[in-house]
Design a protein around this motif. Sequence first.
Motif, PDB file in Angstrom:
ATOM      1  N   LEU A 206       0.889  -1.054  -0.154  1.00 12.37           N
ATOM      2  CA  LEU A 206       0.014  -0.268   0.234  1.00 12.37           C
ATOM      3  C   LEU A 206       0.817   1.165   0.000  1.00 12.37           C
ATOM      4  N   PHE A 207       1.941   1.114   0.780  1.00 16.36           N
ATOM      5  CA  PHE A 207       2.830   2.582   0.945  1.00 16.36           C
ATOM      6  C   PHE A 207       3.958   2.591  -0.333  1.00 16.36           C
ATOM      7  N   GLU A 208       4.319   1.469  -0.919  1.00 19.52           N
ATOM      8  CA  GLU A 208       5.413   1.526  -1.643  1.00 19.52           C
ATOM      9  C   GLU A 208       5.372   2.160  -3.070  1.00 19.52           C
ATOM     10  N   PRO A 209       3.962   2.547  -3.480  1.00 18.49           N
ATOM     11  CA  PRO A 209       3.585   3.577  -4.595  1.00 18.49           C
ATOM     12  C   PRO A 209       4.006   5.019  -4.458  1.00 18.49           C
ATOM     13  N   TYR A 210       4.315   5.241  -3.026  1.00 17.83           N
ATOM     14  CA  TYR A 210       4.742   6.638  -2.671  1.00 17.83           C
ATOM     15  C   TYR A 210       6.113   6.834  -2.374  1.00 17.83           C
TER      16      TYR A 210
ATOM     17  N   PRO B 107      12.324   6.203   4.483  1.00 14.31           N
ATOM     18  CA  PRO B 107      13.628   7.045   4.867  1.00 14.31           C
ATOM     19  C   PRO B 107      13.470   8.589   4.312  1.00 14.31           C
ATOM     20  N   ASN B 108      12.593   8.899   3.274  1.00 16.14           N
ATOM     21  CA  ASN B 108      12.465  10.093   2.712  1.00 16.14           C
ATOM     22  C   ASN B 108      11.396  10.819   3.535  1.00 16.14           C
ATOM     23  N   ASP B 109      11.456  11.846   3.958  1.00 14.56           N
ATOM     24  CA  ASP B 109      10.347  12.876   4.788  1.00 14.56           C
ATOM     25  C   ASP B 109       9.676  12.992   3.825  1.00 14.56           C
ATOM     26  N   ALA B 110       9.877  13.665   2.585  1.00 15.90           N
ATOM     27  CA  ALA B 110       8.849  14.146   1.489  1.00 15.90           C
ATOM     28  C   ALA B 110       7.766  13.076   1.065  1.00 15.90           C
ATOM     29  N   GLU B 111       8.497  11.895   0.893  1.00 17.41           N
ATOM     30  CA  GLU B 111       7.727  10.745   0.311  1.00 17.41           C
ATOM     31  C   GLU B 111       6.699  10.173   1.585  1.00 17.41           C
ATOM     32  N   ALA B 112       7.040  10.176   2.823  1.00 20.21           N
ATOM     33  CA  ALA B 112       6.210   9.884   3.916  1.00 20.21           C
ATOM     34  C   ALA B 112       5.151  10.938   3.806  1.00 20.21           C
ATOM     35  N   ALA B 113       5.524  12.345   3.802  1.00 22.26           N
ATOM     36  CA  ALA B 113       4.264  13.371   3.942  1.00 22.26           C
ATOM     37  C   ALA B 113       3.292  13.052   2.792  1.00 22.26           C
ATOM     38  N   GLN B 114       3.851  12.843   1.683  1.00 25.88           N
ATOM     39  CA  GLN B 114       2.844  12.480   0.636  1.00 25.88           C
ATOM     40  C   GLN B 114       2.165  11.215   0.721  1.00 25.88           C
ATOM     41  N   ALA B 115       2.605  10.519   1.397  1.00 27.06           N
ATOM     42  CA  ALA B 115       1.940   8.911   1.453  1.00 27.06           C
ATOM     43  C   ALA B 115       0.861   9.347   2.784  1.00 27.06           C
ATOM     44  N   MET B 116       1.376  10.029   3.808  1.00 30.11           N
ATOM     45  CA  MET B 116       0.427  10.193   4.835  1.00 30.11           C
ATOM     46  C   MET B 116      -0.657  11.043   4.255  1.00 30.11           C
TER      47      MET B 116
END
Length: 149
Positions: free
Chosen positions: A21-25, A51-60
């Motif tokens: 679910l999270f890998e596309p982000y 590991p990447n804060d920007a990707e984590a924010a996008q996924a969130m």
Amino acid sequence: MKNLFVGNMTFQTTEADLKALFEPYGQVARVHIAIDRETRRSRGFGFVEMPNDAEAAQAMQALDGKDFGGRALKVNEARPREASAGGARGPRSGGPGGGQGYDRGGHGGQGGQGDRGGHGGQGGRGGGRGRFSNEDYSESPRQPREPRW
């Protein structure tokens, strides 16, 4: 490195499902689903490390409120674990008049908390110095010892 909390999951959700679910982000470093110790079932929430804060924010942003397995997921940044109150678990406290075998000497339960007072305090007789002390019985007549067979 951002640690994301994922709540309101179905109990059948696996770590592989969550990772997919999270890998596309972006890259997923670690996935952990909380498991109940007694039933060995999922507790309905988990954590995803990215590991990447920007990707984590996008996924969130993309996954918070998204329907997954018939439930609306709750995704936000995980808060650090708070220090637990030491000794709050376990069989030490009894119900009213109880004590679960810790209250000896005929004191009637000490307010339902065994012979050492309430949780985390120094109340009750003896103040919590080890399991029992002579001061626990200072006001009662000497109790006979049980035979050791």
